[in-house]
Design a protein around this motif. Structure first.
Motif, short mmCIF file in Angstrom:
data_model
loop_
_atom_site.label_atom_id
_atom_site.label_comp_id
_atom_site.label_asym_id
_atom_site.label_seq_id
_atom_site.Cartn_x
_atom_site.Cartn_y
_atom_site.Cartn_z
N ARG A 6 30.21 1.65 16.43
CA ARG A 6 30.53 0.40 15.78
C ARG A 6 31.90 -0.10 16.19
O ARG A 6 32.80 0.67 16.50
N GLY A 7 32.05 -1.43 16.14
CA GLY A 7 33.34 -2.02 16.40
C GLY A 7 34.22 -1.96 15.17
O GLY A 7 33.77 -1.56 14.08
N GLN A 8 35.43 -2.39 15.30
CA GLN A 8 36.34 -2.40 14.16
C GLN A 8 35.96 -3.51 13.18
O GLN A 8 35.61 -4.64 13.58
N THR A 9 36.03 -3.19 11.90
CA THR A 9 35.73 -4.17 10.85
C THR A 9 37.03 -4.83 10.43
O THR A 9 38.00 -4.14 10.06
N THR B 213 39.54 -18.95 11.47
CA THR B 213 40.12 -17.73 12.03
C THR B 213 39.05 -16.69 12.30
O THR B 213 39.04 -16.02 13.35
N ALA B 214 38.11 -16.55 11.39
CA ALA B 214 37.01 -15.59 11.59
C ALA B 214 36.21 -15.96 12.82
O ALA B 214 35.85 -15.10 13.64
N ALA C 268 34.89 -15.16 18.70
CA ALA C 268 34.73 -15.80 20.01
C ALA C 268 35.42 -15.02 21.13
O ALA C 268 35.03 -15.13 22.29
N VAL C 269 36.43 -14.23 20.81
CA VAL C 269 37.12 -13.50 21.88
C VAL C 269 36.35 -12.29 22.34
O VAL C 269 36.74 -11.62 23.29
N GLU C 270 35.25 -11.97 21.70
CA GLU C 270 34.30 -10.94 22.12
C GLU C 270 34.95 -9.57 22.28
O GLU C 270 34.81 -8.91 23.29
N HIS C 271 35.68 -9.16 21.26
CA HIS C 271 36.23 -7.81 21.25
C HIS C 271 35.34 -6.85 20.46
O HIS C 271 35.72 -5.70 20.22
N GLY C 272 34.18 -7.33 20.01
CA GLY C 272 33.26 -6.46 19.28
C GLY C 272 33.64 -6.24 17.84
O GLY C 272 33.20 -5.26 17.23
N PHE C 273 34.49 -7.13 17.27
CA PHE C 273 34.89 -6.97 15.88
C PHE C 273 33.72 -7.33 14.94
O PHE C 273 32.94 -8.24 15.23
N ASP C 274 33.65 -6.61 13.83
CA ASP C 274 32.78 -7.00 12.71
C ASP C 274 33.68 -7.77 11.76
O ASP C 274 34.45 -7.19 10.98
N VAL C 275 33.64 -9.11 11.84
CA VAL C 275 34.58 -9.95 11.11
C VAL C 275 33.97 -10.36 9.76
O VAL C 275 32.86 -10.87 9.70
#
Length: 797
Positions: free
Chosen positions: A3-6, A20-21, A26-33
């Motif tokens: 999993r990515g970072q939440t 902001t979310a 959109a920057v596609e870092h794999g965040f769970d925002v």
């Protein structure tokens, strides 16, 4: 992928929270925002890795978040002045990112990744990027707060010699110098406490101890991590093997020392010895052979061989250009490298590894080994560089050796010529009869190398014959009582008729009885010198040598001048013109007057000036040749170029001195000459001009001095002597030569002589001298050659 970072984005402005979310997604870092507004943020922090707060107010939000999750990273992403930012950071907020830039979300995403890193006490973070870390050539590790491995990749295992399983759980002391690590950690802690950041990295070198006990040089890019509460959590880093780099640096440093020794080597043989020694000392390769090329024999001769080569392979042979690996490499100019067994030559001698490198045009360097695959890339590079440096050193040593040999040869020639001239002049001065002159000259020539025989033939009263009057040298060429017929093609005919020197290098082709007799007596070359004075011809001087091509330009100039001196002496004797020496007065005075050229220029520039000769031109102007030392030539040129000077030209410059040609309308020198004075020396130094002149005994020396004193300030008499004048003064001799010169011929010869054209090595060339006379080079050499036929350098000076 795990999993990515939440990430929880929170604030009071619902629209800005949503923007902001979306920006982070959109920057596609794999965040769970996730997003939350107001107090709902507090109930959403249980399962998040990082909180992004979009405001400083209310201050309780950050405080409440930290109370709920003390280890939770919080990033303030809100505008505010410096005071507010400092206030937030002082309030234990972990990080701050300034919004409003074009790349604000990219910067925010990177900051989230840095502050929300997985606990270094676990291996989850390394597992997430396991594929990337596993593909690295460098060793990657993580240590817990006790200094034990909690992660190591395969590259680190290979570097240390342990397996990954052996490393995990072991203390770092088994592979690293613990003192070095502790010093690094201490430094990092200091940086951490002063920077206010949670993560500080540094790079340091360490001695890594492998499982087999070998120690290799490594570079550790280490990071010390602390938790939110300031607790030390461990270290992580990347270790890179820099042993090859260190070895290359050490080799290059040692090679620089060797290069300095090479550039001081006096000969190619010394270069070879230094190269062989450096191969063994610097590279640790004990089998090296340096061969030097013998251009005469067209072979490569061993010039330096290490002891190990002789012990294992025996004495090394001489190779032709088509023999052995060394011959092949030298002929092709291409390096050859062998990692397996191969023959060195057709003799059957073998080596397991070999490097064969050409040393420019001077030879080869062979580096051998009894072990296969003995040379790595660094060895090959350093050997090639050593060979290149050796070639440059050989070039320099060869040039310097040639210069030394040339100087020695010229010194020998000059000693011989000076001795010949001195002895011959003594003969001419002391002789009272023509026979004594002729006999003495022949004897001096025959006794001087490379001459072996000399004779003088006088023209007969009737008929085309040369009567042999005097001879000396090889008895097999005896000329007693002989008379030589002078035909159209016989030696001496042109010298007698036209006054032109003749040189013969092939005596075997001359059909003349006495020439054949000389040829049989090992005479290899011959020169016929006319004995001519003005319109009178007193015969021909024949000079023979046992060396082929013995009469080069220098020899011809000397012998032609000698022939003129002999003819002059004969003329004086036969005409009854040998005069007794006259008394003369030598007057020396100084003038400190800036109206004088010598005084003005030496005072303005600090130079020392000396007259090297004068020429009175057809229009009455005076051309001066000035030697200048001790000042910048451009400054002197500028000072010379004054109203009283018609023209000034810098003829030459070398060894801190310069020669100028200056033409003036009026001068004190011209005035002195008009009053019968003969200038002997004129100098200028520190604003004071010094003149040394000679006056006939009958002349009124007082009148001449009064003339100078009345017209120039600061005139002082410093010397007054009476002495005997030689039979023929230098000035008179120059005057007699000047009668036979054209203006251009004398200018060309004087410029060449004073400018260093006849020195070796030459200080100037014909282009510079021709440019000084404002004529083309061919025209200049035409004038110079014509003048050279009339005088030679020693008597001119």
């Amino acid at each position: 992928m795990d999993r990515g970072q939440t990430v929880l984005v929170c604030g009071d402005d619902e629209q800005r929270v949503a923007e902001t979310a979306s920006g982070l997604e959109a920057v596609e870092h794999g965040f769970d925002v996730q997003a939350a507004t107001g107090e709902t943020a507090l109930g959403s922090v249980d399962d998040v890795d990082c909180v992004v707060s979009l405001q400083f107010d209310p201050p309780s939000l950050v405080t409440d978040l930290r109370a709920e999750r003390p280890d939770l990273p919080v990033i303030v992403f809100a505008g505010g002045g410096t005071e507010r930012v400092n206030e937030a950071l002082a309030d234990d907020t972990l990080a701050y990112v300034q919004p409003g830039t074009e790349t604000q979300y990219v910067v925010l995403a990177h900051r989230i990744e840095s502050v929300a890193a997985v606990d270094p006490g676990t291996v989850d973070g390394f597992d997430r990027y396991g594929e990337v870390i596993g593909a690295l050539d460098d060793g990657v590790y993580a240590l817990d707060d006790e200094g034990q491995f909690i992660f190591a990749n395969e590259a680190l295992a290979e570097l240390t010699g342990y397996s990954v399983e052996e490393l995990l759980g072991e203390h770092t002391i088994i592979i690293k110098d613990r003192e070095t690590v502790e010093l690094a950690e201490s430094k990092l802690r200091e940086l951490l406490s002063s920077s206010g950041r949670d993560e500080v990295g540094t790079t340091f070198e360490l001695a890594l101890r492998r499982a087999d006990g070998e120690t290799i040089a490594c570079e550790d890019h280490m990071t010390v991590l602390y938790g939110p509460d300031g607790e030390f959590r461990g270290t992580a880093g990347v270790i890179r093997d820099i042993s090859e780099r260190k070895r290359r640096e050490e080799l290059l440093s040692a090679l620089q020392e060797t290069s300095r020794s090479l550039m001081q080597a006096p000969s190619r043989e010394d270069v070879a010895s230094i190269v062989a020694g450096a191969t063994e000392r610097v590279l640790g390769l004990d089998m090296a052979v340096v061969r030097l090329y013998d251009a005469d024999e067209r072979v490569l001769r061993p010039a330096a061989v290490t002891d190990a080569v002789v012990d294992r392979l025996g004495e090394r042979p001489v190779y032709g250009l088509d023999e052995g690996e060394a011959g092949t490499v030298f002929a092709s100019g291409e390096t050859a490298s062998y990692s397996a067994s191969h023959e060195l030559d057709e003799g059957g001698t073998t080596a397991e590894s070999g490097l064969y490198v050409p040393v420019g045009v001077h030879g080869t360097l062979s580096v051998l080994s009894t072990e296969p695959d003995a040379f790595d890339d660094i060895d090959r590079q350093v050997v090639a560089l050593l060979a290149t440096n050796a070639a440059a050193a050989c070039n320099r040593a060869k040039r310097e050796q040639e210069v030394r040999e040339t100087r020695e040869r010229i010194a020998t020639i000059l000693d011989r010529i000076n001795g010949l001239i001195q002895n011959t002049v003594e003969v001419l001065v002391e002789a009272t009869t023509r026979e004594a002159v002729e006999a003495g000259v022949c004897a001096e020539l025959a006794a001087t190398e490379p001459y072996t025989f000399a004779w003088i033939g006088r023209p007969a009263v009737q008929g085309n014959q040369l009567e042999v009057r005097e001879w000396a040298g090889e008895s097999a060429v005896a000329m007693d009582g002989a008379a030589v017929s002078v035909g159209e093609d016989t030696p001496g005919a042109t010298a007698l008729a036209d006054g032109t020197t003749e040189v013969f290098d092939e005596l075997g082709d001359i059909d003349d009885e006495w020439v054949q007799r000389a040829h049989e007596a090992r005479v290899a070359s011959m020169m016929a010198v006319p004995l001519a004075y003005t319109d009178s011809t007193y015969g021909v001087l024949f000079v023979c040598s046992d060396r082929p091509d013995a009469f080069d330009d220098r020899e011809q100039i000397v012998l032609e001048a000698l022939g003129r001196a002999v003819a002059n002496a004969i003329n004086a004797i036969e005409s009854g013109k040998i005069l007794s020496a006259d008394k003369v007065i030598e007057l020396e005075f100084t003038v400190n007057d800036r109206n004088l050229l010598m005084s003005r220029v030496s005072a303005a520039t600090g130079a020392t000036l000396a007259s090297a000769g004068t020429v009175t031109q057809d229009d009455g102007s005076l051309r001066l040749y000035l030697d200048v030392e001790g000042a910048d030539s451009e400054a002197v040129h500028e000072e010379l170029d004054a109203d009283s000077v018609r023209s000034v030209t810098q003829v030459a410059e070398h060894d801190g001195s310069a020669l100028f040609e200056v033409t003036v309308e009026d001068s004190l020198l011209a005035t002195l000459v008009d009053h019968g004075a003969v200038p002997k020396a004129v100098t200028g130094e520190n604003g004071i001009a010094r003149y040394t002149i000679e006056l006939p005994y009958e002349g009124d020396a007082r009148e001449v001095f009064s003339l100078v004193e009345d017209n120039y300030d600061g005139t002082d008499l410093v010397g007054y002597h009476e002495h005997e004048r030689p039979v023929q003064t230098q000035q008179e001799f120059r005057a007699s030569l000047a009668e036979r010169f054209t203006d251009r011929q004398e200018t060309a010869l004087r410029t060449a002589f004073l400018g260093g054209f006849f020195d070796w090595p030459r200080e100037v060339d014909g282009d510079e001298l021709a440019s000084a006379m404002d004529i083309s080079r061919p025209t200049y050499h035409q004038h110079l050659r014509a003048a050279q036929q009339k005088v030679y350098e020693e008597l001119f000076e």
